[in-house]
Design a protein around this motif. Structure first.
Motif, mmCIF file in Angstrom:
data_model
loop_
_atom_site.group_PDB
_atom_site.id
_atom_site.type_symbol
_atom_site.label_atom_id
_atom_site.label_comp_id
_atom_site.label_asym_id
_atom_site.label_seq_id
_atom_site.Cartn_x
_atom_site.Cartn_y
_atom_site.Cartn_z
ATOM 1 N N ARG A 39 63.860 -42.864 -32.031
ATOM 2 C CA ARG A 39 64.123 -43.679 -30.830
ATOM 3 C C ARG A 39 64.761 -42.822 -29.732
ATOM 4 N NH1 ARG A 39 62.886 -49.022 -29.330
ATOM 5 N NH2 ARG A 39 64.088 -49.288 -27.439
ATOM 6 N N ALA A 40 65.660 -41.937 -30.111
ATOM 7 C CA ALA A 40 66.284 -41.043 -29.132
ATOM 8 C C ALA A 40 65.237 -40.136 -28.498
ATOM 9 C CB ALA A 40 67.381 -40.213 -29.788
ATOM 10 N N GLU A 42 62.049 -40.827 -28.042
ATOM 11 C CA GLU A 42 61.296 -41.655 -27.091
ATOM 12 C C GLU A 42 62.074 -41.800 -25.785
ATOM 13 O OE1 GLU A 42 60.426 -45.428 -28.899
ATOM 14 O OE2 GLU A 42 59.468 -44.479 -30.637
ATOM 15 N N ASN A 43 63.369 -42.037 -25.898
ATOM 16 C CA ASN A 43 64.193 -42.195 -24.708
ATOM 17 C C ASN A 43 64.302 -40.895 -23.918
ATOM 18 O OD1 ASN A 43 64.699 -44.923 -25.093
ATOM 19 N ND2 ASN A 43 66.485 -44.545 -26.365
ATOM 20 N N THR A 46 61.165 -40.681 -21.839
ATOM 21 C CA THR A 46 61.207 -41.652 -20.744
ATOM 22 C C THR A 46 62.174 -41.199 -19.655
ATOM 23 O OG1 THR A 46 60.694 -43.438 -22.287
ATOM 24 C CG2 THR A 46 61.667 -44.073 -20.180
ATOM 25 N N LEU A 47 63.366 -40.778 -20.062
ATOM 26 C CA LEU A 47 64.360 -40.326 -19.085
ATOM 27 C C LEU A 47 63.920 -39.048 -18.381
ATOM 28 C CD1 LEU A 47 67.627 -41.055 -21.083
ATOM 29 C CD2 LEU A 47 66.895 -42.165 -18.970
#
Length: 193
Positions: A39-40, A42-43, A46-47
């Motif tokens: 999940r990190a 993926e973030n 995105t960021l």
């Protein structure tokens, strides 16, 4: 297991977030770790793409406006994305190698040593680089608050008191025809030192 005051042994918690005194199965711990790091990642992607969009807007949507802190922020974002890619390539190579070794030896369990450390280095690196990029981007944006926008590098030069208008070229040098003897005579001939 600990024994509460009632004398009955306590059972491990089934909640997703155990308290400090609770125990957690190693397989569940590994599963939770993989879920949170995935999940990190993926973030981070995105960021990082969001940072590129912010940089592009702050740079007035031109490559000429992309300099200084903005250029370095963009560089840090690109490094973070490269580390994100590298993490998955390294993990695939490491796990693929160990899987191949286990299949050759017909093993169900194979020691992997410190292989996960090689995966953690780019994982943590991409987070640090992205954090640094956003920190620098924040400094650049806050430094521009209330100031006029910085013109891009390809902005035409305007006359100033130090540069009389008649000294500025009216057309780009590349599009001017070569000087003729008449034009040289009209302007006083070639430059003489």
């Amino acid at each position: 297991m600990s024994t509460p005051s009632s004398g009955q042994p306590s059972t491990p918690s089934t909640s997703a977030t155990p308290h400090a005194s609770e125990e957690m199965d190693v397989d569940l711990l590994a599963k939770e770790y993989d879920a949170y790091t995935g999940r990190a990642s993926e973030n981070v992607r995105t960021l990082a793409l969001g940072a590129v969009a912010i940089i592009w807007v702050v740079a007035d949507q031109s490559l000429g406006g992309l300099r200084g802190g903005l250029l370095f922020s963009c560089f840090l974002v690109v490094v973070a994305l490269a580390l994100d890619f590298l993490q998955y390539v390294v993990a695939a190579k490491i796990y693929g190698y160990h899987l191949n070794q286990a299949e050759k030896k017909d093993l169900q369990v194979i020691p992997i040593g410190n292989a996960r450390l090689l995966i953690k280095i780019p994982y943590h690196g991409k987070i640090y680089f992205l954090f640094a990029a956003y920190l620098l981007l924040g400094i650049v944006v806050l430094g521009r608050v209330g100031k006029p926008p910085i013109p891009p590098l390809n902005t035409p030069v305007e006359a100033s008191p130090k540069t009389p208008a008649n000294l500025l070229p009216s057309t780009p040098i590349e599009s001017r025809p070569p000087p003729t003897p008449e034009s040289l005579a009209q302007h006083g001939g070639p430059c003489q030192h």
